[in-house]
Scaffold this active site. Structure first.
Site, short mmCIF file in Angstrom:
data_model
loop_
_atom_site.label_atom_id
_atom_site.label_comp_id
_atom_site.label_asym_id
_atom_site.label_seq_id
_atom_site.Cartn_x
_atom_site.Cartn_y
_atom_site.Cartn_z
N ALA A 35 0.83 -1.20 0.00
CA ALA A 35 0.00 0.00 0.00
C ALA A 35 0.87 1.26 0.00
O ALA A 35 0.63 2.19 0.75
CB ALA A 35 -0.93 -0.01 1.21
N CYS A 36 1.85 1.28 -0.86
CA CYS A 36 2.82 2.36 -0.94
C CYS A 36 2.68 3.05 -2.30
O CYS A 36 2.24 2.42 -3.27
CB CYS A 36 4.22 1.75 -0.78
SG CYS A 36 5.61 2.86 -1.02
N GLY A 37 3.08 4.28 -2.38
CA GLY A 37 3.08 4.97 -3.67
C GLY A 37 3.99 4.29 -4.68
O GLY A 37 3.81 4.45 -5.88
#
Length: 164
Positions: A35-37
């Site tokens: 759930a990271c950019g």
């Protein structure tokens, strides 16, 4: 521990991976997050895996929840997400810490072998990448912003090396 061959870690399914099993191959070791950019880099890592695996590249992802709690799920959830959302077929490991007192020995060693900018030892964020040569030595450390496709020239050079 003095060489990459000395380390082992748990795969995402709980089985043990011994890095000595990959002696003589080129490894790309990455701390990942769901759930990271930078999570879309999973697709780029998979593309490298597909392009170079037959020539000896092994991509290994280590999920980590230390940066913004961006991989809070279970190993099963992380594995399912990576497979279904990004088609990940490269080796995924069980969730680990890469910094601090619970950091796994492999990442402690990697940080010692290839410090970051200005000699910093800690991993600053998800998707820090370490390219390992056939001799088990760190060729380069790449920042999280470095897209996997930008590693191709270095990977090609490492694969062309015959030292093992």
């Amino acid at each position: 521990m003095g060489s990459l061959d000395d380390f082992q870690a748990a795969r995402i399914d709980g089985s043990v991976l011994r890095l000595s099993d990959y002696h003589g191959q080129v490894l790309l070791i990455v701390n990942t997050a769901s759930a990271c950019g930078f999570t879309p880099q999973l697709a780029g890592l998979q593309a490298l895996h597909e392009k170079y695996a037959a020539r000896g590249l092994v991509v290994i992802g280590f999920p980590c929840n230390q940066f913004g709690r961006q991989d809070a799920g279970s190993n099963q959830e992380i594995g399912d997400f990576c497979r279904t959302r990004y088609g990940v077929g490269f080796t995924m490991m069980a969730k680990v810490d890469v910094n601090g007192p619970k950091a796994i020995p492999l990442f402690e060693w990697l940080k010692q072998q290839a410090p970051g900018v200005l000699g910093t030892r800690s991993i600053k964020w998800n998707f820090t990448k370490f390219l390992m040569g056939r001799d088990g030595r760190v060729i380069a450390r790449y920042a999280p912003r470095t897209r996997p496709a930008r590693l191709q020239a270095d990977i090609e050079a490492a694969l062309a090396s015959s030292s093992a």
